[in-house]
Design a protein around this motif. Structure first.
Motif, PDB file in Angstrom:
ATOM      1  N   LYS A  29     -19.987 -10.051 -22.470  1.00  0.00           N
ATOM      2  CA  LYS A  29     -19.833  -9.998 -20.983  1.00  0.00           C
ATOM      3  C   LYS A  29     -19.404  -9.402 -19.904  1.00  0.00           C
ATOM      4  CE  LYS A  29     -18.632 -13.984 -21.262  1.00  0.00           C
ATOM      5  NZ  LYS A  29     -18.247 -14.159 -22.831  1.00  0.00           N
ATOM      6  N   THR A  30     -17.887  -9.207 -20.531  1.00  0.00           N
ATOM      7  CA  THR A  30     -17.408  -8.453 -19.843  1.00  0.00           C
ATOM      8  C   THR A  30     -17.470  -7.272 -19.891  1.00  0.00           C
ATOM      9  OG1 THR A  30     -15.708  -9.600 -19.653  1.00  0.00           O
ATOM     10  CG2 THR A  30     -14.650  -7.845 -19.070  1.00  0.00           C
ATOM     11  N   THR A  31     -18.097  -6.276 -20.957  1.00  0.00           N
ATOM     12  CA  THR A  31     -18.558  -5.222 -21.263  1.00  0.00           C
ATOM     13  C   THR A  31     -19.643  -4.765 -20.201  1.00  0.00           C
ATOM     14  OG1 THR A  31     -17.635  -5.555 -23.066  1.00  0.00           O
ATOM     15  CG2 THR A  31     -18.968  -3.282 -23.068  1.00  0.00           C
ATOM     16  N   VAL A  49      -9.976 -13.432 -23.707  1.00  0.00           N
ATOM     17  CA  VAL A  49      -9.565 -12.077 -23.100  1.00  0.00           C
ATOM     18  C   VAL A  49      -9.885 -12.565 -21.314  1.00  0.00           C
ATOM     19  CG1 VAL A  49     -10.200  -9.717 -22.272  1.00  0.00           C
ATOM     20  CG2 VAL A  49     -10.128 -10.795 -24.689  1.00  0.00           C
ATOM     21  N   THR A  50     -11.203 -12.961 -21.179  1.00  0.00           N
ATOM     22  CA  THR A  50     -11.287 -13.142 -19.833  1.00  0.00           C
ATOM     23  C   THR A  50     -10.833 -14.688 -19.725  1.00  0.00           C
ATOM     24  OG1 THR A  50     -13.357 -11.985 -19.731  1.00  0.00           O
ATOM     25  CG2 THR A  50     -13.384 -13.483 -18.240  1.00  0.00           C
ATOM     26  N   VAL A  51     -10.371 -15.120 -18.524  1.00  0.00           N
ATOM     27  CA  VAL A  51      -9.803 -16.309 -18.592  1.00  0.00           C
ATOM     28  C   VAL A  51     -10.031 -17.050 -17.170  1.00  0.00           C
ATOM     29  CG1 VAL A  51      -7.537 -16.206 -19.853  1.00  0.00           C
ATOM     30  CG2 VAL A  51      -6.928 -15.341 -18.048  1.00  0.00           C
ATOM     31  N   VAL A  67     -21.347 -12.119 -11.565  1.00  0.00           N
ATOM     32  CA  VAL A  67     -20.559 -12.896 -11.807  1.00  0.00           C
ATOM     33  C   VAL A  67     -19.546 -12.824 -13.532  1.00  0.00           C
ATOM     34  CG1 VAL A  67     -19.105 -14.581 -11.645  1.00  0.00           C
ATOM     35  CG2 VAL A  67     -20.402 -14.337  -9.794  1.00  0.00           C
ATOM     36  N   ASP A  68     -18.336 -12.198 -13.610  1.00  0.00           N
ATOM     37  CA  ASP A  68     -18.139 -12.148 -15.290  1.00  0.00           C
ATOM     38  C   ASP A  68     -17.595 -13.779 -15.521  1.00  0.00           C
ATOM     39  OD1 ASP A  68     -17.689 -12.343 -17.445  1.00  0.00           O
ATOM     40  OD2 ASP A  68     -15.812 -11.070 -17.233  1.00  0.00           O
ATOM     41  N   THR A  69     -18.094 -14.514 -16.001  1.00  0.00           N
ATOM     42  CA  THR A  69     -16.937 -16.051 -16.561  1.00  0.00           C
ATOM     43  C   THR A  69     -17.181 -16.056 -18.160  1.00  0.00           C
ATOM     44  OG1 THR A  69     -19.273 -16.810 -17.227  1.00  0.00           O
ATOM     45  CG2 THR A  69     -18.919 -17.373 -15.293  1.00  0.00           C
TER      46      THR A  69
HETATM   47 MG    MG Z   1     -14.600 -11.136 -21.313  1.00  0.00          MG
END
Ligand code: MG
Ligand code: GDP
Length: 724
Positions: A29-31, A49-51, A67-69
């Motif tokens: 997702k973050t990539t 990693v994404t908190v 929006v990155d969740t």
């Molecule tokens: Mg992430």
């Protein structure tokens, strides 16, 4: 036309379209977020990693907000950041959901997909990691998936930037659809119909109704229901449980899994073969070595030693040396000669000895920090960091930390700033606080200067003294961990649902690694340009001016006055043994700017050297105090940024008290040995044996006791570690 289509196609006057990326942890997702927004969010090949949710604007269309969740496996949350993701979706804050699915792990990912279908929000599914799937020979029937779920599926690779344009065109062009929902057994469907008839639940989503059928009010996120309605829900749920003769949640999950397995088997004909191949592939072969009982720790020590050597000593050390020995003097002489004729001498000194020397002493660390972070990013992206966390988790749990705290402690040996910043990846908030509090106990590279200075000039140059400080640090982490664990134990256990997951090994993406290195370097330089700049000016002014703000000798300076004022506090630690208490007090104070300044200050204030200025036991205690006390201003500001004001201040108080107590014990014990000498050996040995025996007996008795917790019946209790 659907609402989303209106939002998407209203041309220039279009409203903003909010697109949420959601999916399992580690699905990319973050990539994808970074590719879509041109952002620099941290990615890593491990869960967690994404908190928190992150927002950005789609770089090809300013009206689309992405929006990155945080990653979730299902819509039922276990941890606070899973709740963030769940609430964001349940409260319908997104116009479109992009469900990011790791196509190499389709079966597991579709569980969440099937729940997203029940939210009545348009979805487009991104089948990510197609590059990896191709390499493994996994072929997916996308058309069949589209038919089953009734929404568009796009094959993408977030890392390789393929298929992303098509995916976004689907979302913006209004092709995303609310998905076809799974149906369950007649009893479940009947309960859902009954619930839907309740006036307060007319508009509830199918997901909420299914949760209510399980009597899960929290999961359905319906806090406003009346007591009457809640009673009816309870009745319907109880009837369903009777009809199913099984826990409703378990029954629904099983029905879901059955349908998902069927779909996965139908659309990925090679899935089972591929899984079999994967079982014997590289990941397992590497894990056989990396997770081996005997090899895991030595291998990790070797890898960390190599990283430290390369970043702190080798290339990094060389670059830092270049900055400190060549660039800084060059800048100083350049500034000095440029200002000499035009400015008063004090201004020259302020700029060259104060500002340039101070700022550059910190800027000198930038190459080391960047390299260290580059290597850590590689370890994270490859999937190795999850293994380290996994291996060390068991021991660290005993002292209230977790596997991921280990990474922070290791980073702390280089610098407390990245160590404190890295606690973000720790899910449990109490573990996070404990780690941020304890990581600065580790001897960072700046404290190393202090250790070697004292060892060389006072403690007879004995390397054993230098090494002993590492043991002091480790002992402080363990002891501090125990104390914090006693304080936080109950609260901490409430979050202890986390299960470590081991992702497949992946080749790190060079662009991501470089991005993370650059981010680190930049934030470090920003700090050097602001906080350290101010600290350098203050330090220079207070060492050159007296209380009447006139230029004066160091002995009469403001700093000396402050030192003389606070030095009685440190008398019990033996700093004033030989009448030089204020110099040591001042040196400790200036250490707050950066720990290297302790040495610099002592060199200025004690030109005759350390000999005769302090007793050996006082000196040892002095190093212990500076090792464990509040770290430098850069690390303290990192602590404020990471934990907030209250927790950071508590951590600082905890560090100061620990440092004081430890230095006091060291000094008093040293005094006792110096006074009573060999006569103490026999009682010390006897006491040690007695205490060890008492601890062993206590542990044996404790291990025989049974668990009395009111908890699930498994072999070992997860709350008290005792057998049931
Ligand atoms: Mg992430
Ligand atoms: P998140 O937890 O869903 O945010 O996942 P991340 O974006 O942090 O990515 C997890 C890991 O998968 C990272 O190591 C990424 O580099 C890697 N990754 C992401 N997308 C792809 C892709 O399309 N192909 C490959 N091979 N790796 C990817």
């Amino acid at each position: 036309m659907t609402d989303i289509k209106q939002k998407a196609t209203r041309g220039a006057a279009r409203q903003k379209l909010t697109v949420a990326l959601c999916g399992n942890p580690n699905s990319g997702k973050t990539t994808l977020f970074n590719t879509l927004t041109g952002g620099n969010q941290k990615t890593g090949n491990w869960p967690g990693v994404t908190v928190e949710k992150k927002q950005g604007v789609y770089k090809l269309d300013g009206n689309v907000v992405i929006v990155d969740t945080p990653g979730i496996y299902s819509l039922s949350p276990y941890t606070p950041e899973e709740r963030i993701a769940q609430l964001f979706l349940l409260q319908k804050q997104a116009d479109v959901i992009i469900n990011v699915v790791d196509v190499t792990d389709l079966e597991r990912s579709l569980y969440l997909t099937s729940q997203l279908a029940e939210l009545d929000i348009p979805v487009a599914v991104a089948l990510n990691m197609t590059d990896e799937a191709a390499a493994k020979g996994i072929v997916t029937d996308v058309v069949a998936l589209q038919r089953k779920f009734g929404c568009p599926f796009a094959e993408i690779s977030a890392a390789k930037n393929t298929g992303i344009r098509e995916l976004m065109d689907m979302c913006i062009g209004g092709k995303a659809r609310t998905m076809r929902k799974f149906t369950f057994s007649a009893q479940v469907e009947n309960a859902v119909i009954q619930l839907k008839k309740l006036p307060q639940l007319h508009n509830a989503s199918r997901y909420a109704l299914l949760q209510l059928a399980q009597n899960d009010i929290y999961g359905a996120n319906m806090p406003q229901l009346t007591a009457d309605c809640l009673d009816k829900i309870k009745d319907i749920s109880a009837q369903l449980q009777n009809a199913l003769s099984q826990n409703v949640a378990v029954a629904v999950a099983e029905m879901r899994y059955a349908q998902i397995s069927e779909i996965a088997a139908a659309v990925q004909k090679t899935a089972h073969d591929a899984q079999r191949i994967r079982a014997s592939t590289l990941t397992d072969k590497i894990d056989a070595i990396v997770l081996n009982k005997w090899l895991a720790y030595p291998l990790f020590a070797l890898i960390m030693a190599a990283i430290f050597y390369l970043s702190v000593d080798g290339l990094g050390g060389w670059l830092t040396g270049l900055i400190n020995d060549k660039l800084t003097p060059a800048l100083q002489s350049l500034a000095g000669s440029a200002m000499l004729s035009a400015c008063p001498q004090w201004l020259c000194s302020l700029v060259t000895d104060g500002i340039i020397a101070g700022v550059m002493s910190v800027a000198g660390f930038v190459p080391q920090i960047m390299l260290l972070y580059g290597f850590i990013a590689i370890l994270e992206a490859s999937g190795y960091m999850s293994r380290i966390a996994f291996v060390t988790d068991k021991f660290l749990r005993k002292i209230g930390l977790g596997g991921r705290s280990f990474v922070a402690l290791v980073l702390g040996c280089g610098c407390s700033v990245p160590a404190i910043a890295s606690v973000k990846t720790i899910k449990n908030p109490y573990e996070r606080r404990a780690t941020a509090t304890l990581a600065p106990f580790m001897p960072c590279s700046a404290k190393l200067a202090l250790i070697s200075f004292f060892t060389t000039y006072l403690l007879g140059g004995n390397a054993l003294f230098a090494i002993s400080f590492y043991f002091v640090s480790i002992a402080a982490v363990v002891a501090g961990g125990y104390v914090l664990n006693v304080i936080f134990r109950k609260k901490r256990a409430a979050y202890d649902t986390f299960v470590m997951e081991l992702p497949q090994y992946r080749l790190p993406n060079a662009r991501n690694v470089l991005k993370q290195m650059w981010q680190r370097g930049k934030s470090f330089l920003t700090k050097a340009g602001t906080v350290i700049f101010a600290a350098s000016v203050i330090l220079w002014l207070t060492t050159h001016l007296n209380c009447r703000l006139r230029f004066a000798e160091v002995n009469d300076s403001i700093l000396a006055q402050i030192g003389k004022f606070i030095s009685p506090i440190f008398t019990p630690l033996g700093w004033n043994d030989r009448g030089c208490g204020w110099q040591f007090s001042v040196a400790t104070l200036t250490g707050f700017a950066a720990k290297e300044t302790v040495v610099t200050t002592l060199q200025i204030l004690l030109p005759q050297g350390l000999d005769g200025a302090i007793s050996p036991q006082g000196a040892y205690g002095f190093v212990v105090y500076n090792l464990l006390t509040v770290p430098c201003v850069a690390a303290t500001s990192a602590s404020f940024a990471e934990q907030g004001k209250r927790a950071a201040l508590t951590a600082a108080a905890f560090q100061t008290i620990t440092a004081y107590v430890a230095a006091f014990v060291v000094y008093q014990a040293g005094n006792a040995v110096a006074t009573y000498g060999k006569t103490l050996i026999a009682p010390i040995v006897a006491t040690t044996i007695a205490v060890t025996a008492a601890v062993c007996i206590y542990k044996t008795v404790k291990s025989r006791r049974k668990c009395k917790c009111d908890c699930a019946d498994c072999t070992i209790c997860t709350q008290c570690d005792k057998p049931h």
